[in-house]
Design an enzyme around this catalytic site. Sequence first.
Site, PDB file in Angstrom:
ATOM      1  N   HIS A 163       0.822  -1.223   0.000  1.00  0.00           N
ATOM      2  CA  HIS A 163       0.000   0.000   0.000  1.00  0.00           C
ATOM      3  C   HIS A 163       0.851   1.266   0.000  1.00  0.00           C
ATOM      4  CE1 HIS A 163       0.275  -0.322   4.557  1.00  0.00           C
ATOM      5  NE2 HIS A 163       0.372   0.993   4.418  1.00  0.00           N
ATOM      6  N   ASP A 186       0.211  -7.648   1.219  1.00  0.00           N
ATOM      7  CA  ASP A 186       0.590  -6.258   1.475  1.00  0.00           C
ATOM      8  C   ASP A 186       2.107  -6.098   1.528  1.00  0.00           C
ATOM      9  OD1 ASP A 186       0.382  -3.561   1.838  1.00  0.00           O
ATOM     10  OD2 ASP A 186      -0.398  -3.641   3.880  1.00  0.00           O
ATOM     11  N   SER A 220       4.639   2.519   7.853  1.00  0.00           N
ATOM     12  CA  SER A 220       4.310   1.395   6.969  1.00  0.00           C
ATOM     13  C   SER A 220       5.536   0.893   6.224  1.00  0.00           C
ATOM     14  CB  SER A 220       3.264   1.813   5.944  1.00  0.00           C
ATOM     15  OG  SER A 220       1.985   1.816   6.493  1.00  0.00           O
TER      16      SER A 220
END
Length: 527
Positions: free
Chosen positions: A118, A149, A227
Site C-alpha cells: 500500500h 501487502d 508502513s
Amino acid sequence: MKVFPQCGVPAIGLSLVISLLLGLAVPSLAAEDKTMTEASPLDSTKTTDNEVDESGAPLKQAPIDLSNTEADEMAQSIVKIYTTAEKNSTLAPWNSDSESMIGTGFVIQGNRILTNAHVVESSTFIELQRDGKPDRYEAEVLAISHEADLALLKVKEESFFKKGKFLEIGELPRVHQEISVYGFPTGGDTLSVTKGIVSRIEYLEYAHSGLASQAIQIDAAINPGNSGGPALAGKKVVGVAMQVAANGEENIGYMIPPSIINHFLKDLEDGRYDGFPEFAVVTQQLVNPALRSKHNLSKEQTGVLVTKVCAGTTSEQYLKTGDIITKVDNEPIENNGTVLFQPSKYIDFNYRVDQHQLNDTLHLDIIRDGKALAVQLPLDRAVTSVYTHDKKPRYFIYGGYVFTPTELSEACQKRKDYDKNEFKDKTENVSIVKVLASSSNVGYHDLAMRIQSINGQTFNDFREFYKLLKQVRTPFITLEDIDGYQVVINRQAAEAEQVELLKRYNMESIQSPDLDDLEAELVKAKL
C-alpha cells in the site's frame, strides 16, 4: 467488514492531517508514544561519570564516529520512501489526479528494498532517502503482492548499495518478546525506533487486501509513515509494520510475520509472482457435544466439519460435505479449528495452507462415513484480494450515463446451487455509477444502478455489454436491473449529445483505452 487503518501517510498537507486526526481523537494514530522513541538509533554522544580531569570535573568527550559501525550500517539499510501515485475517481473515471505518500522500507538480500504494497500502490514515481542524507534515489516496483501487502523495489542507481548492508529475515517472535520497530513516522524527518513487546499472534484480516492471514500484534506505537518499516529482534527482521487497530485503540499495531515475508520471497525465485493458494472449502468448528455425537466422534477425535465444497474447484474431486478434517500436514486440528504453531500457542488451521506455494499439495487426514482416509489435495487456484489494485478505471459514457465494470467475487457455491445458476459464466457486473445531466436523460440525474440486461439480453462482461449497446439499431435502448427497473435511452438523442458532453465535462475520451480495439472492430464491420 472492519477497516484497519494502514500506516502510510500522504506527504502533502501532513500538518493538516495531523490536526484532523488529533481533532477526531484517533489515539492509535495521534497519541504520543508511551514507549521510548529515539530521533535516531545511532545517537550515542554520552559522557561517562568516571572520566574526570585533575580538578574532578567530567571530561567532555568527542562524539563517537559511527560511520563504519554495524549500527550505522543497519540504519543505512532502512530508507524513507516517497511515492507519487495516480489517484482515480470512481464517479469521474475519465479524470485522474496525483497523490504523494510517505512510507518506510529496508534493504534485503539481492539489493532489493522490501516495503508494504500500500506504500507504492498505483505509483508513478518512487524515491528513496537514507536517514540524515539529502540525496534521493529513484526506484521502481520489482514485484508486488496485494494479498500479503508486500512489495519489492529495485533502485535504478547501483551506487545506492555501497553503504549499509542487507537485513536478514529472522524467525517468528515469541509472545512477550521485546522488539524494536524502525521507521519514518510523521512529526519528523529522521529515523525513529519504538520499543515494545509482542502482545499476540493471530489470524486476522489485512486492511489492504481484505483477506485473513497470520499477523503479529504489538504494543509499540505505529504511526503514519511507519508502513513497511522493519521490526527487529536482535539483528534480524521479525516483522514488517503494516496497520493499526481497527477501532482506534491506543498503541496497538500489527506486523506481517516472517512466514508471510518468506512465502512472498520464495514465490519470486522463478521471477514471477503466483500468490497464495486458496482452500476452496467451508468448515465448521466441532465444539458442540451434540454436533460431535451426531457424527459419531470419540473424545480423542478432533477436527472441523466440511459444510461446503466450492463447486467448480479441484477440491470437489477430493472432499465432500460431511467430511471431518482431523489433521493438516500431519498437524492435529483442534475442535475450535486451530493448530499448534508455538508451544502452547494455537492459530487458525488455514495458517498451514498459507505456508504452501501455489500448485503445492496439501496433506489432509479426514474421516468420511466413519472411516479414516488420507487426502492429497492440489492447491491449484490462487486467492485474490477483495479490492482492485493498480488498475486504471475502465469506463464508457453514452447519453451521459457513465458505465463501469466491477469484477465478481467468486463466491463459494454448493454444486446444486452452482448448476442452477444461469449466470455462472458471468465475470463482471456493469453499473451506472453517475449520470452527466443532459436533456436526453432527464429524470435519471440521481440514478445509480447495476444493469442486468440490455434490450432483454444478458451479458458476461463489460466488453460484451459494450458491443451489445453499440450494435443496437432500434430507436430505444432499454436497460434493466435485477428487479426490472428500466432506464430507457433515446438512441438518436443520446448520440447527438456525445460531442457536447465531451466539451462540457472536459473529457478527452468518451471511453477508456481498453475499448478502443472493440470500437475499431465495430466500425470496420459497418464498412
